[in-house]
Design a protein around this motif. Sequence first.
Motif, PDB file in Angstrom:
ATOM      1  N   MET A   1       6.349  12.036  48.861  1.00  0.00           N
ATOM      2  CA  MET A   1       7.054  13.317  48.783  1.00  0.00           C
ATOM      3  C   MET A   1       8.563  13.066  48.826  1.00  0.00           C
ATOM      4  N   ILE A   2       9.279  13.716  47.909  1.00  0.00           N
ATOM      5  CA  ILE A   2      10.743  13.604  47.864  1.00  0.00           C
ATOM      6  C   ILE A   2      11.323  14.994  48.065  1.00  0.00           C
ATOM      7  N   TYR A   3      12.135  15.136  49.090  1.00  0.00           N
ATOM      8  CA  TYR A   3      12.710  16.437  49.423  1.00  0.00           C
ATOM      9  C   TYR A   3      14.192  16.454  49.055  1.00  0.00           C
ATOM     10  N   PHE A   4      14.510  17.179  47.978  1.00  0.00           N
ATOM     11  CA  PHE A   4      15.885  17.319  47.504  1.00  0.00           C
ATOM     12  C   PHE A   4      16.311  18.787  47.584  1.00  0.00           C
ATOM     13  N   ASP A   5      15.958  19.450  48.671  1.00  0.00           N
ATOM     14  CA  ASP A   5      16.284  20.880  48.831  1.00  0.00           C
ATOM     15  C   ASP A   5      16.941  21.131  50.192  1.00  0.00           C
ATOM     16  N   ASN A   6      17.844  20.237  50.567  1.00  0.00           N
ATOM     17  CA  ASN A   6      18.438  20.291  51.900  1.00  0.00           C
ATOM     18  C   ASN A   6      19.457  21.406  52.083  1.00  0.00           C
ATOM     19  N   ALA A   7      19.938  21.998  50.993  1.00  0.00           N
ATOM     20  CA  ALA A   7      20.825  23.147  51.139  1.00  0.00           C
ATOM     21  C   ALA A   7      20.042  24.394  51.539  1.00  0.00           C
ATOM     22  N   ALA A   8      18.737  24.373  51.277  1.00  0.00           N
ATOM     23  CA  ALA A   8      17.875  25.488  51.689  1.00  0.00           C
ATOM     24  C   ALA A   8      17.558  25.384  53.174  1.00  0.00           C
ATOM     25  N   THR A   9      17.127  24.202  53.591  1.00  0.00           N
ATOM     26  CA  THR A   9      16.894  23.920  55.007  1.00  0.00           C
ATOM     27  C   THR A   9      16.731  22.417  55.156  1.00  0.00           C
ATOM     28  N   THR A  10      17.018  21.923  56.342  1.00  0.00           N
ATOM     29  CA  THR A  10      16.874  20.498  56.618  1.00  0.00           C
ATOM     30  C   THR A  10      15.736  20.280  57.606  1.00  0.00           C
ATOM     31  N   GLN A  11      15.196  19.070  57.594  1.00  0.00           N
ATOM     32  CA  GLN A  11      14.165  18.721  58.563  1.00  0.00           C
ATOM     33  C   GLN A  11      14.825  18.449  59.912  1.00  0.00           C
ATOM     34  N   PRO A  12      14.355  19.077  60.986  1.00  0.00           N
ATOM     35  CA  PRO A  12      14.963  18.832  62.302  1.00  0.00           C
ATOM     36  C   PRO A  12      14.865  17.364  62.704  1.00  0.00           C
ATOM     37  N   TYR A  13      15.933  16.849  63.280  1.00  0.00           N
ATOM     38  CA  TYR A  13      15.893  15.483  63.796  1.00  0.00           C
ATOM     39  C   TYR A  13      14.859  15.380  64.917  1.00  0.00           C
ATOM     40  N   ALA A  14      14.251  14.200  65.042  1.00  0.00           N
ATOM     41  CA  ALA A  14      13.274  13.980  66.108  1.00  0.00           C
ATOM     42  C   ALA A  14      13.907  14.202  67.479  1.00  0.00           C
ATOM     43  N   GLU A  15      15.145  13.747  67.646  1.00  0.00           N
ATOM     44  CA  GLU A  15      15.835  13.928  68.933  1.00  0.00           C
ATOM     45  C   GLU A  15      16.072  15.402  69.236  1.00  0.00           C
ATOM     46  N   VAL A  16      16.297  16.172  68.188  1.00  0.00           N
ATOM     47  CA  VAL A  16      16.526  17.612  68.346  1.00  0.00           C
ATOM     48  C   VAL A  16      15.245  18.304  68.808  1.00  0.00           C
ATOM     49  N   LEU A  17      14.133  17.942  68.190  1.00  0.00           N
ATOM     50  CA  LEU A  17      12.851  18.526  68.589  1.00  0.00           C
ATOM     51  C   LEU A  17      12.490  18.128  70.017  1.00  0.00           C
ATOM     52  N   HIS A  18      12.853  16.903  70.403  1.00  0.00           N
ATOM     53  CA  HIS A  18      12.600  16.454  71.775  1.00  0.00           C
ATOM     54  C   HIS A  18      13.395  17.301  72.769  1.00  0.00           C
ATOM     55  N   THR A  19      14.664  17.534  72.450  1.00  0.00           N
ATOM     56  CA  THR A  19      15.498  18.372  73.324  1.00  0.00           C
ATOM     57  C   THR A  19      14.938  19.780  73.418  1.00  0.00           C
ATOM     58  N   TYR A  20      14.534  20.319  72.265  1.00  0.00           N
ATOM     59  CA  TYR A  20      13.973  21.675  72.258  1.00  0.00           C
ATOM     60  C   TYR A  20      12.750  21.748  73.174  1.00  0.00           C
ATOM     61  N   GLN A  21      11.851  20.794  73.036  1.00  0.00           N
ATOM     62  CA  GLN A  21      10.621  20.817  73.837  1.00  0.00           C
ATOM     63  C   GLN A  21      10.927  20.652  75.324  1.00  0.00           C
ATOM     64  N   GLU A  22      11.849  19.750  75.644  1.00  0.00           N
ATOM     65  CA  GLU A  22      12.206  19.514  77.040  1.00  0.00           C
ATOM     66  C   GLU A  22      12.776  20.773  77.683  1.00  0.00           C
ATOM     67  N   VAL A  23      13.711  21.416  76.993  1.00  0.00           N
ATOM     68  CA  VAL A  23      14.341  22.619  77.545  1.00  0.00           C
ATOM     69  C   VAL A  23      13.354  23.775  77.601  1.00  0.00           C
ATOM     70  N   ALA A  24      12.587  23.950  76.530  1.00  0.00           N
ATOM     71  CA  ALA A  24      11.626  25.054  76.500  1.00  0.00           C
ATOM     72  C   ALA A  24      10.549  24.907  77.572  1.00  0.00           C
ATOM     73  N   THR A  25      10.216  23.664  77.911  1.00  0.00           N
ATOM     74  CA  THR A  25       9.166  23.403  78.892  1.00  0.00           C
ATOM     75  C   THR A  25       9.673  23.463  80.328  1.00  0.00           C
ATOM     76  N   LYS A  26      10.855  22.900  80.554  1.00  0.00           N
ATOM     77  CA  LYS A  26      11.338  22.729  81.922  1.00  0.00           C
ATOM     78  C   LYS A  26      12.401  23.743  82.350  1.00  0.00           C
ATOM     79  N   ILE A  27      13.129  24.289  81.384  1.00  0.00           N
ATOM     80  CA  ILE A  27      14.219  25.215  81.742  1.00  0.00           C
ATOM     81  C   ILE A  27      13.996  26.511  80.966  1.00  0.00           C
TER      82      ILE A  27
END
Length: 380
Positions: A1-27
């Motif tokens: 799969m080749i994704y050349f549509d990044n102006a529409a939306t980008t794939q969240p970074y793994a570190e970003v998803l980790h932060t989201y889960q940590e904050v949503a779970t603990k805070i």
Amino acid sequence: MIYFDNAATTQPYAEVLHTYQEVATKIFGNPSSLHNLGSKSTRILEASRKQIAELLGKTADEIFFTSGGTESDNWAIKGVAFEKARYGKHIIVSDIEHPAVKESAKWLSTQGFEVSFAPVDEKGFVDLEKLAELLRSDTTLVSVMAVNNEIGSIQPIQKISELLADKPTISFHVDAVQAIGKIPVSDFLTERVDLASFSGHKFHAVRGVGFLYKKAGKKLAPLLTGGGQEKDLRSTTENVAGIASMAKALRLTLDKEEVANIKIAKMRQIIREELLKHGDITVFSGNENFAPNILAFGIKGVRGEVVVHAFEEHEIYISTTSACSSKSGKAAGTLISMGVPTPSAQTAVRISLDDDNDMSQVEQFLTVFRQIYEKTKKVR
């Protein structure tokens, strides 16, 4: 799969998803609550605000969290218009703005405001002389995007800032949704800019979160009233996990911006040069003063949506020129404003690259492009 549509939306970074889960779970407390869980959420919220401000070279009290670019644009346009209505009801937006700005301005015209649309030249840049001619004593707002979402033209924000330098009663708004991480912050967030809109999912954060920069001392009428959050200017319980992860995404994006854009620009140039070798291809995006990631082109006689689906059959994802209006089947608004004939504008598709892409994907894209180009020979 080749994704050349990044102006529409980008794939969240793994570190970003980790932060989201940590904050949503603990805070997970409500920042407005008085207890300890609420206080922890408030600390995360304000730390994120401070980090974003510092990354932009601004102060924390100038950052207001929203649900994304559309809300930020709506708030800036309508908020200024209503806040300053007693001083004047004339606003100016460029003719190539994102629908979040353009439709907000059109709606204001039904509410007693007068809207002027600043024209662009044949390359997609705002005509400064004609913009200057539109300015009036009752003008309260000028809104011009930093980077056009359809063809990638970088608008002359510095020169517009100079034009408005001696007009302090006019608020200057910049839609920076496509600019962040693609051109230096100083190029579009000048000292003259009063408001700027940002959307997290354009720089590898999660969807549903963004922010508005509002220069200290500038007034803005709220769109959302109720609980008094965001200094009583944007009432609704803050998305703390989304905000914290967005702050991380912004830091990661800006940390690698210079190196990433060299790579992205090189891929774009290789694609552009190959497209220009084919006679029935129109390349709508230029080279000078264009974002490194966006490239719009069309195959003569072939509608854009046909090309999009042809690439999709090979698991290559591109778009017609604007994700927000692609399903409507309308010709690209920016191209029409540039004077491109409607039949040609209807052929337009957009490639939007990211640091996640690489040269092997570019080579595969060009291989498939040649196949599609050959198959459309009869139509052309």
